[in-house]
Design an enzyme around this catalytic site. Structure first.
Site, short mmCIF file in Angstrom:
data_model
loop_
_atom_site.label_atom_id
_atom_site.label_comp_id
_atom_site.label_asym_id
_atom_site.label_seq_id
_atom_site.Cartn_x
_atom_site.Cartn_y
_atom_site.Cartn_z
N ARG A 2 0.83 -1.20 0.00
CA ARG A 2 0.00 0.00 0.00
C ARG A 2 0.87 1.26 0.00
O ARG A 2 2.03 1.24 0.40
CB ARG A 2 -0.95 0.00 1.19
N ARG A 6 2.87 6.59 -3.61
CA ARG A 6 3.68 7.73 -3.17
C ARG A 6 5.05 7.76 -3.81
O ARG A 6 5.68 8.80 -3.90
CB ARG A 6 3.85 7.69 -1.65
N ARG A 15 -1.70 14.20 -8.60
CA ARG A 15 -2.11 14.80 -7.32
C ARG A 15 -1.73 16.28 -7.21
O ARG A 15 -2.17 16.95 -6.26
CB ARG A 15 -1.43 14.02 -6.18
N ASP A 51 -8.38 6.85 2.32
CA ASP A 51 -7.61 6.94 3.56
C ASP A 51 -8.52 6.52 4.71
O ASP A 51 -9.75 6.59 4.58
CB ASP A 51 -7.08 8.36 3.81
N TYR A 126 -6.31 9.31 16.44
CA TYR A 126 -6.32 10.58 15.68
C TYR A 126 -7.36 11.54 16.25
O TYR A 126 -7.10 12.75 16.37
CB TYR A 126 -6.59 10.32 14.19
O1 1CP Z 1 -1.73 2.58 -1.87
C1 1CP Z 1 -2.54 3.40 -1.43
O2 1CP Z 1 -2.49 4.60 -1.74
C2 1CP Z 1 -3.61 2.89 -0.53
C3 1CP Z 1 -4.41 3.91 0.11
C4 1CP Z 1 -4.10 4.27 1.53
C5 1CP Z 1 -4.23 3.46 2.68
C6 1CP Z 1 -4.54 1.98 2.72
C7 1CP Z 1 -3.75 5.56 1.99
C8 1CP Z 1 -3.51 6.74 1.13
N1 1CP Z 1 -3.79 5.56 3.35
C9 1CP Z 1 -4.05 4.30 3.80
C10 1CP Z 1 -4.25 3.85 5.17
C11 1CP Z 1 -3.76 4.68 6.29
N2 1CP Z 1 -3.82 6.03 6.45
C12 1CP Z 1 -3.23 4.14 7.47
C13 1CP Z 1 -3.12 2.67 7.74
C14 1CP Z 1 -2.11 2.02 6.87
C15 1CP Z 1 -0.78 1.81 7.45
O3 1CP Z 1 -0.65 1.28 8.56
O4 1CP Z 1 0.17 2.13 6.72
C16 1CP Z 1 -2.90 5.19 8.33
C17 1CP Z 1 -2.28 5.11 9.69
C18 1CP Z 1 -3.28 6.39 7.67
C19 1CP Z 1 -3.17 7.76 8.19
C20 1CP Z 1 -2.30 8.56 7.31
N3 1CP Z 1 -2.71 9.06 6.12
C21 1CP Z 1 -0.94 8.84 7.48
C22 1CP Z 1 -0.08 8.40 8.67
C23 1CP Z 1 0.29 9.55 9.57
C24 1CP Z 1 0.81 9.10 10.93
O5 1CP Z 1 0.02 9.08 11.89
O6 1CP Z 1 2.02 8.79 11.02
C25 1CP Z 1 -0.54 9.61 6.37
C26 1CP Z 1 0.81 10.18 6.09
C27 1CP Z 1 -1.67 9.72 5.51
C28 1CP Z 1 -1.72 10.36 4.17
C29 1CP Z 1 -1.83 9.42 3.04
N4 1CP Z 1 -2.82 8.46 2.88
C30 1CP Z 1 -2.64 7.80 1.69
C31 1CP Z 1 -1.49 8.35 1.04
C32 1CP Z 1 -0.98 7.95 -0.32
C33 1CP Z 1 -0.99 9.36 1.90
C34 1CP Z 1 0.22 10.23 1.65
C35 1CP Z 1 -0.18 11.63 1.39
C36 1CP Z 1 -0.07 12.07 -0.01
O7 1CP Z 1 0.23 11.37 -0.95
O8 1CP Z 1 -0.31 13.29 -0.17
#
Ligand code: 1CP
Length: 327
Positions: A2, A6, A15, A51, A126
């Site tokens: 997943r 990025r 994006r 997300d 969160y």
């Molecule tokens: O491949 C994919 O893009 C799948 C989609 C996906 C998934 C399954 C995203 C997109 N987020 C998630 C799940 C997610 N989001 C989790 C659980 C997954 C894991 O354990 O890795 C969590 C904890 C989040 C919360 C979140 N969203 C964070 C973590 C922050 C922290 O507390 O440390 C972050 C950085 C995001 C932003 C995000 N979500 C997804 C992407 C591609 C991004 C990056 C931001 C961007 O591209 O602008």
């Protein structure tokens, strides 16, 4: 793998100028970003671009995803009154998810789409902290000090997760994953009393008793959950995700029979020379053979600085290696 997106230039390009959560509400963009990694890598499934905080925003929580930080909540949820802001999620709250999943199922032509939701502890963290947290202190203070409020909060979050997952299954998702990413912050005893009843409810609501022939395989994942794997298996998923901190053959001993495992290559290994990656990936596959079933994956999300060429090579290695009969 997943968040593979990025690390892709084509992801950053589509994006550009569009805030993260807004991009999760545009069906064509969701579809395009979900498909991008599949054009490069021969992976066996796609994971929906969304997300874990999308359903919270959809019920009216003032959450935003800030670049370089993650989810931030302007007004944290800390009292019984605050709970009223967490109303149940209805399909009409997320029409873009239904539309994107439907379009993806057609585009994928039989390749499975994994839908997902955030687990109750992780979403609670969160909401209570107001953003990402290292130690989850305020969250745990609520869990220890106000058990009634805690269970009311997790009950609402479990309801939202059930609804969000069922919406994705109804639209055609072939499997679901519950990401309780930060639940490794609690002890097994606390997990059993404060969290397990809620995750059990989520998996039961998506199992064959509830959905009959429409039920799909259920995956349960958290980070740093070595000591919780047995209990996470008890919660009822078909597959238990493992991060890289314990080897899969040890995870087999900790999870009850009848479950498959998912994992568990350390995502940072992908920044090492190919020989190291190859050796470690083969080791994961060999240990995975001791499980009743094994879904090869990373132990957490893809790091943004990962070379996409390495991800393509890894995917091919895993296919070649798992097709081989071990000596
Ligand atoms: O491949 C994919 O893009 C799948 C989609 C996906 C998934 C399954 C995203 C997109 N987020 C998630 C799940 C997610 N989001 C989790 C659980 C997954 C894991 O354990 O890795 C969590 C904890 C989040 C919360 C979140 N969203 C964070 C973590 C922050 C922290 O507390 O440390 C972050 C950085 C995001 C932003 C995000 N979500 C997804 C992407 C591609 C991004 C990056 C931001 C961007 O591209 O602008």
């Amino acid at each position: 793998m997943r968040q593979a997106g990025r690390s892709l230039p084509e992801y950053r390009k589509v994006r550009e100028g569009i805030p993260m959560l807004e991009s999760c509400t545009r069906p064509e963009l969701i579809t395009e970003i979900t498909l991008q990694p599949l054009r490069r890598f021969d992976v066996d499934a796609a994971i929906l671009f969304s997300d874990i905080v999308v359903p919270l925003r959809a019920v009216g929580i003032d959450v935003d995803i800030k670049a370089g930080i993650g989810p931030v909540i302007e007004t944290p949820v800390r009292s019984a009154r605050d709970l009223e802001r967490l109303r149940p999620l209805e399909p009409d709250d997320v029409p873009y998810v239904t539309e994107a999943v439907g379009a993806l199922v057609t585009e994928l032509g039989g390749r499975p789409l994994i839908g997902f939701a955030g687990g109750p502890f992780t979403l609670a963290s969160y909401l209570v902290e107001g953003g990402p947290s290292k130690n989850h202190d305020k969250t745990k203070a609520l869990m220890y000090g106000h058990p009634e409020l805690w269970h009311a909060l997790l009950g609402r979050l479990a309801g939202i997760a059930i609804s969000f997952l069922r919406i994705q299954v109804s639209a055609g998702a072939a499997a679901i994953q519950l990401f309780d990413s930060w639940v490794g912050a609690v002890s097994p005893d606390d997990y059993r009393h404060a969290i397990l009843p809620h995750t059990k409810r989520i998996f039961a609501a998506l199992g064959s008793h509830a959905l009959g022939d429409d039920s799909v395989p259920r995956i349960h994942f958290g980070v740093g959950t070595g000591e919780l794997l047995g209990l996470m298996g008890e919660a009822g998923a078909d597959v238990v995700g493992v991060d890289w901190r314990i080897p899969l053959d040890e995870a087999v001993r900790r999870v009850e029979p009848g479950k498959a495992l998912q994992g568990n290559l350390d995502p940072s290994i992908l920044l090492a020379p190919w020989e190291v990656i190859e050796e470690r990936a083969k080791d994961v596959i060999a240990r995975g053979r001791t499980a009743e079933g094994h879904v090869f994956n990373l132990g957490h999300g893809v790091l943004p600085e990962t070379d996409p060429g390495v991800l393509a090579r890894l995917t091919d290695l895993v296919h070649a290696e798992s097709a081989r009969t071990p000596a």
